[in-house]
Design a protein around this motif. Structure first.
Motif, short mmCIF file in Angstrom:
data_model
loop_
_atom_site.label_atom_id
_atom_site.label_comp_id
_atom_site.label_asym_id
_atom_site.label_seq_id
_atom_site.Cartn_x
_atom_site.Cartn_y
_atom_site.Cartn_z
N LEU A 155 30.51 -27.89 -14.15
CA LEU A 155 30.49 -28.75 -12.96
C LEU A 155 30.51 -27.86 -11.73
CD1 LEU A 155 30.82 -31.64 -11.68
CD2 LEU A 155 33.30 -31.26 -11.85
N THR A 156 29.60 -28.12 -10.79
CA THR A 156 29.54 -27.34 -9.56
C THR A 156 29.18 -28.27 -8.41
OG1 THR A 156 28.67 -25.30 -8.56
CG2 THR A 156 27.12 -26.64 -9.82
N ALA A 157 28.94 -27.72 -7.24
CA ALA A 157 28.56 -28.52 -6.07
C ALA A 157 27.06 -28.75 -6.04
CB ALA A 157 29.01 -27.84 -4.79
N ALA A 158 26.64 -29.96 -5.69
CA ALA A 158 25.21 -30.25 -5.59
C ALA A 158 24.53 -29.35 -4.57
CB ALA A 158 25.00 -31.73 -5.24
N HIS A 159 25.23 -29.08 -3.45
CA HIS A 159 24.56 -28.28 -2.41
C HIS A 159 24.29 -26.84 -2.86
CE1 HIS A 159 28.72 -26.96 -1.04
NE2 HIS A 159 28.06 -25.83 -0.91
N TRP A 210 28.23 -33.17 -6.14
CA TRP A 210 28.49 -32.65 -7.49
C TRP A 210 27.19 -32.53 -8.27
CZ3 TRP A 210 27.45 -35.50 -11.95
CH2 TRP A 210 27.25 -36.88 -11.79
N ALA A 211 27.20 -31.59 -9.20
CA ALA A 211 26.06 -31.37 -10.08
C ALA A 211 26.58 -30.82 -11.40
CB ALA A 211 25.07 -30.40 -9.45
N VAL A 223 35.00 -27.56 -4.42
CA VAL A 223 34.86 -26.97 -3.08
C VAL A 223 33.51 -27.37 -2.50
CG1 VAL A 223 34.79 -24.85 -1.74
CG2 VAL A 223 36.30 -24.99 -3.73
N SER A 224 33.53 -27.93 -1.28
CA SER A 224 32.30 -28.48 -0.71
C SER A 224 31.98 -27.91 0.66
CB SER A 224 32.39 -30.01 -0.65
OG SER A 224 31.19 -30.59 -0.19
#
Length: 275
Positions: free
Chosen positions: A86-90, A138-139, A242-243
């Motif tokens: 799981l990571t940030a979409a951006h 999220w991605a 973290v975003s």
């Protein structure tokens, strides 16, 4: 440079598909005075080096290809299943799976124990950037091989906790560390979070953490996609990702994190489709 480019907490290295989305970590709010270089002392921020085994699920997301993992990493991530991160979409919204790898196995990116794993599939939240920019950040990355890593327990409502914990390989104020760092950050209420960033926070999909009055503790550039965690019955549990944020560890500008409780069900749906 647009507003998003001032906000998101990407690192120095960026996957080729992201191009101009590489972001400087020193952005500040429109109504804030940019600090002089001599006055700014960001650490993961105010933190300390992580010990081996402290966060077995913590991974770095980086560029595919050759070279030092330290030079190729640009975001963090959390192992939530043996072959899913799981990571940030951006971090990855303009990338192809073939562009990406995951580094696991050690908190030290220069360790001989680092394992590099290819990414075979990528899922970006369908409602990413809605209803405001960076909402639902999220991605999921599906990996070519299962990792010999203990997945993190998926979390709950962070409002139950006064203090949260975040970790990553982000900017320290003097560069990017080879060993991941961690720091405790006070939970910030939705009301205070929205007051800090008027019109830019979706309290349904975001949470804030940091020392509003004093600053000094925060995630920073390069920590994007990594975990923010809370204490659970059997150890830490994942409550967010973290975003973004204006600057790092500045009073009045807490870190903003994607709030896991809002999209746990959507993640489960993707994992079922991938099985």
């Amino acid at each position: 440079m647009d507003r998003k480019q001032h906000l998101v907490r990407l690192g120095a290295g960026v996957v080729a598909g992201l191009g101009a989305a590489a972001i400087a970590w020193t952005g500040v709010a429109a109504n804030a005075e940019e600090p002089a270089a001599d006055d700014f002392e960001a650490k993961v921020v105010g933190g300390q080096p992580a010990a081996e085994g402290q966060y077995p699920w913590l991974v770095a997301v980086g560029d595919a290809g050759s070279g030092d993992p330290y030079e190729r990493r640009f975001c963090g991530g959390s192992v939530i299943a043996e072959d899913v991160v799981l990571t940030a979409a951006h971090c990855v919204d303009e990338a192809d799976p073939d562009d990406l790898v995951v580094f696991s196995g050690s908190v030290d990116l220069e360790s001989d124990d680092i394992v590099e794993t290819a990414v075979t599939d990528l899922h970006i939240a369908h409602d990413y950037d809605e209803p405001v920019e960076l909402a639902n950040d999220w991605a999921l990355l599906r990996l070519d091989d299962a990792l010999d890593v203990e997945p993190v327990e998926m979390g709950t409502d962070p409002e139950e906790f006064d203090v949260l914990e975040t970790a990553g390989w982000g900017e320290t104020g003097t560069g990017f560390p080879t060993v991941a760092r961690w720091v405790e950050v006070p939970f910030v209420s939705d009301d205070d979070c929205e007051a800090a960033y008027p019109g830019e926070v979706d309290p349904q999909t975001m949470l804030c953490a940091g020392d509003l009055e004093n600053g000094g503790v925060d995630s920073c550039g390069g920590d994007s996609g990594g975990p923010i965690m809370a204490p659970g019955d059997d150890g830490l549990i994942l409550v967010g990702i973290v975003s973004w944020g204006y600057g790092c560890a500045q009073p009045g500008n807490p870190g903003v994190y994607a709030e896991l409780a809002d999209f746990n069900g959507a993640i489960d749906d993707v994992l079922e489709d991938w099985d």
